[in-house]
Design a protein around this motif. Structure first.
Motif, PDB file in Angstrom:
ATOM      1  N   PRO A  36       0.829  -1.209   0.000  1.00 35.04           N
ATOM      2  CA  PRO A  36       0.000   0.000   0.000  1.00 35.04           C
ATOM      3  C   PRO A  36       0.863   1.260   0.000  1.00 35.04           C
ATOM      4  CG  PRO A  36       0.010  -1.007   2.179  1.00 35.04           C
ATOM      5  CD  PRO A  36       0.759  -1.932   1.270  1.00 35.04           C
ATOM      6  N   PRO A  37       0.313   2.386  -0.436  1.00 32.70           N
ATOM      7  CA  PRO A  37       1.063   3.652  -0.389  1.00 32.70           C
ATOM      8  C   PRO A  37       1.528   3.932   1.041  1.00 32.70           C
ATOM      9  CG  PRO A  37      -0.948   3.921  -1.657  1.00 32.70           C
ATOM     10  CD  PRO A  37      -1.016   2.558  -1.027  1.00 32.70           C
ATOM     11  N   GLY A  38       2.729   4.472   1.163  1.00 31.96           N
ATOM     12  CA  GLY A  38       3.281   4.792   2.477  1.00 31.96           C
ATOM     13  C   GLY A  38       4.139   3.686   3.059  1.00 31.96           C
ATOM     14  N   THR A  39       4.189   2.527   2.393  1.00 29.73           N
ATOM     15  CA  THR A  39       5.027   1.427   2.863  1.00 29.73           C
ATOM     16  C   THR A  39       6.489   1.852   2.790  1.00 29.73           C
ATOM     17  OG1 THR A  39       3.448  -0.221   2.074  1.00 29.73           O
ATOM     18  CG2 THR A  39       5.703  -0.973   2.461  1.00 29.73           C
ATOM     19  N   VAL A  40       7.204   1.677   3.892  1.00 27.36           N
ATOM     20  CA  VAL A  40       8.631   2.007   3.925  1.00 27.36           C
ATOM     21  C   VAL A  40       9.408   0.737   3.623  1.00 27.36           C
ATOM     22  CG1 VAL A  40      10.550   2.820   5.353  1.00 27.36           C
ATOM     23  CG2 VAL A  40       8.276   3.870   5.586  1.00 27.36           C
ATOM     24  N   VAL A  41      10.229   0.796   2.578  1.00 28.98           N
ATOM     25  CA  VAL A  41      11.003  -0.356   2.123  1.00 28.98           C
ATOM     26  C   VAL A  41      12.476  -0.090   2.388  1.00 28.98           C
ATOM     27  CG1 VAL A  41      11.597  -1.798   0.142  1.00 28.98           C
ATOM     28  CG2 VAL A  41       9.306  -0.797   0.316  1.00 28.98           C
ATOM     29  N   HIS A  42      13.132  -1.068   2.998  1.00 28.94           N
ATOM     30  CA  HIS A  42      14.576  -0.996   3.225  1.00 28.94           C
ATOM     31  C   HIS A  42      15.221  -1.952   2.233  1.00 28.94           C
ATOM     32  CE1 HIS A  42      18.403  -0.692   5.305  1.00 28.94           C
ATOM     33  NE2 HIS A  42      18.463  -2.006   5.315  1.00 28.94           N
ATOM     34  N   ALA A  43      16.059  -1.435   1.348  1.00 31.33           N
ATOM     35  CA  ALA A  43      16.759  -2.256   0.362  1.00 31.33           C
ATOM     36  C   ALA A  43      18.217  -2.368   0.790  1.00 31.33           C
ATOM     37  CB  ALA A  43      16.663  -1.633  -1.018  1.00 31.33           C
ATOM     38  N   VAL A  44      18.699  -3.605   0.870  1.00 32.42           N
ATOM     39  CA  VAL A  44      20.102  -3.847   1.180  1.00 32.42           C
ATOM     40  C   VAL A  44      20.818  -4.076  -0.137  1.00 32.42           C
ATOM     41  CG1 VAL A  44      21.730  -5.344   2.389  1.00 32.42           C
ATOM     42  CG2 VAL A  44      19.469  -4.900   3.382  1.00 32.42           C
ATOM     43  N   ALA A  45      21.856  -3.261  -0.406  1.00 33.34           N
ATOM     44  CA  ALA A  45      22.546  -3.342  -1.697  1.00 33.34           C
ATOM     45  C   ALA A  45      24.050  -3.339  -1.485  1.00 33.34           C
ATOM     46  CB  ALA A  45      22.145  -2.166  -2.568  1.00 33.34           C
ATOM     47  N   THR A  46      24.736  -4.153  -2.268  1.00 35.11           N
ATOM     48  CA  THR A  46      26.201  -4.166  -2.230  1.00 35.11           C
ATOM     49  C   THR A  46      26.811  -3.702  -3.551  1.00 35.11           C
ATOM     50  OG1 THR A  46      26.174  -6.515  -2.831  1.00 35.11           O
ATOM     51  CG2 THR A  46      26.340  -5.991  -0.482  1.00 35.11           C
ATOM     52  N   ASP A  47      26.009  -3.556  -4.574  1.00 40.02           N
ATOM     53  CA  ASP A  47      26.515  -3.091  -5.869  1.00 40.02           C
ATOM     54  C   ASP A  47      26.879  -1.612  -5.756  1.00 40.02           C
ATOM     55  OD1 ASP A  47      26.972  -2.283  -8.484  1.00 40.02           O
ATOM     56  OD2 ASP A  47      25.226  -3.301  -9.296  1.00 40.02           O
ATOM     57  N   PRO A  48      28.095  -1.229  -6.166  1.00 43.21           N
ATOM     58  CA  PRO A  48      28.498   0.180  -6.090  1.00 43.21           C
ATOM     59  C   PRO A  48      27.608   1.107  -6.905  1.00 43.21           C
ATOM     60  CG  PRO A  48      30.388  -1.218  -6.639  1.00 43.21           C
ATOM     61  CD  PRO A  48      29.179  -2.087  -6.660  1.00 43.21           C
ATOM     62  N   ALA A  49      26.835   0.580  -7.843  1.00 36.88           N
ATOM     63  CA  ALA A  49      25.948   1.417  -8.647  1.00 36.88           C
ATOM     64  C   ALA A  49      24.644   1.744  -7.916  1.00 36.88           C
ATOM     65  CB  ALA A  49      25.638   0.726  -9.969  1.00 36.88           C
ATOM     66  N   ALA A  50      24.342   1.040  -6.847  1.00 36.04           N
ATOM     67  CA  ALA A  50      23.064   1.213  -6.147  1.00 36.04           C
ATOM     68  C   ALA A  50      22.826   2.638  -5.636  1.00 36.04           C
ATOM     69  CB  ALA A  50      22.940   0.205  -5.014  1.00 36.04           C
ATOM     70  N   PRO A  51      23.832   3.343  -5.093  1.00 34.13           N
ATOM     71  CA  PRO A  51      23.556   4.709  -4.631  1.00 34.13           C
ATOM     72  C   PRO A  51      23.098   5.654  -5.739  1.00 34.13           C
ATOM     73  CG  PRO A  51      25.581   3.906  -3.642  1.00 34.13           C
ATOM     74  CD  PRO A  51      25.160   2.897  -4.682  1.00 34.13           C
ATOM     75  N   LEU A  52      23.366   5.310  -6.985  1.00 32.50           N
ATOM     76  CA  LEU A  52      22.863   6.098  -8.120  1.00 32.50           C
ATOM     77  C   LEU A  52      21.571   5.497  -8.675  1.00 32.50           C
ATOM     78  CD1 LEU A  52      26.230   6.687 -10.011  1.00 32.50           C
ATOM     79  CD2 LEU A  52      25.001   8.295  -8.574  1.00 32.50           C
ATOM     80  N   GLY A  53      21.546   4.177  -8.773  1.00 34.04           N
ATOM     81  CA  GLY A  53      20.416   3.496  -9.390  1.00 34.04           C
ATOM     82  C   GLY A  53      19.136   3.556  -8.580  1.00 34.04           C
ATOM     83  N   LEU A  54      19.218   3.380  -7.258  1.00 36.27           N
ATOM     84  CA  LEU A  54      18.003   3.377  -6.440  1.00 36.27           C
ATOM     85  C   LEU A  54      17.274   4.727  -6.448  1.00 36.27           C
ATOM     86  CD1 LEU A  54      19.133   1.137  -3.468  1.00 36.27           C
ATOM     87  CD2 LEU A  54      17.275   0.674  -5.073  1.00 36.27           C
ATOM     88  N   PRO A  55      17.978   5.859  -6.221  1.00 38.73           N
ATOM     89  CA  PRO A  55      17.260   7.139  -6.286  1.00 38.73           C
ATOM     90  C   PRO A  55      16.657   7.407  -7.672  1.00 38.73           C
ATOM     91  CG  PRO A  55      19.397   7.442  -5.249  1.00 38.73           C
ATOM     92  CD  PRO A  55      19.357   6.046  -5.789  1.00 38.73           C
ATOM     93  N   ALA A  56      17.379   7.039  -8.724  1.00 38.90           N
ATOM     94  CA  ALA A  56      16.872   7.258 -10.085  1.00 38.90           C
ATOM     95  C   ALA A  56      15.630   6.405 -10.329  1.00 38.90           C
ATOM     96  CB  ALA A  56      17.955   6.928 -11.109  1.00 38.90           C
ATOM     97  N   TRP A  57      15.670   5.147  -9.885  1.00 37.36           N
ATOM     98  CA  TRP A  57      14.527   4.258 -10.053  1.00 37.36           C
ATOM     99  C   TRP A  57      13.317   4.794  -9.294  1.00 37.36           C
ATOM    100  CZ3 TRP A  57      11.860   1.036  -6.575  1.00 37.36           C
ATOM    101  CH2 TRP A  57      10.993   0.110  -7.163  1.00 37.36           C
ATOM    102  N   CYS A  58      13.540   5.252  -8.066  1.00 36.43           N
ATOM    103  CA  CYS A  58      12.439   5.831  -7.280  1.00 36.43           C
ATOM    104  C   CYS A  58      11.827   7.034  -8.004  1.00 36.43           C
ATOM    105  CB  CYS A  58      12.924   6.248  -5.895  1.00 36.43           C
ATOM    106  SG  CYS A  58      13.234   4.849  -4.799  1.00 36.43           S
TER     107      CYS A  58
END
Length: 127
Positions: A36-58
């Motif tokens: 549902p809207p408002g769900t807080v999701v915690h993603a665990v990432a080890t790929d160095p690209a994740a700090p760029l990819g996750l915000p862009a995807w969001c």
């Protein structure tokens, strides 16, 4: 980015340890499909690209990126200090000395006490 102390508790955690960012994003899409809207999701990432990819995807998918939580990673380092020779001669096939417009060719550079000392045409007895 949100300060680490003000993150809300996660309703859902998606573990992307060892995955490429693209694979993590596919897993995220699958896991949050019915959330549902408002769900807080915690993603665990080890790929160095994740700090760029996750915000862009969001941004592209209309989700709100809350930021990353910094963590300390232990990196064991061991070394031995080595005292270099007092005088080293380095031969340079080409060198720009910031004085002349053209490159100097076949130059010996004398390094003494960790600083560049004299230079001379190669083979002029510096070694």
């Amino acid at each position: 980015m949100t300060p680490a102390s003000s993150f809300p508790e996660a309703d859902l955690t998606v573990d992307g340890t060892g995955l490429l960012c693209e694979t993590l994003l596919l897993r995220l899409r699958e896991k949050i499909g019915d959330a549902p809207p408002g769900t807080v999701v915690h993603a665990v990432a080890t790929d160095p690209a994740a700090p760029l990819g996750l915000p862009a995807w969001c941004h592209l998918t209309g989700h709100t990126y809350l930021g990353g939580r910094p963590r300390t990673v232990a990196v064991p380092l061991t070394w031995t200090a080595v005292r270099p020779p007092e005088r080293i001669v380095v031969h340079a096939g080409r060198m720009w000395d910031s004085v002349r417009q053209e490159l100097r060719r076949d130059v010996d550079i004398v390094v003494e006490g960790h600083r560049m000392g004299s230079t001379a045409l190669g083979g002029e007895g510096l070694s």
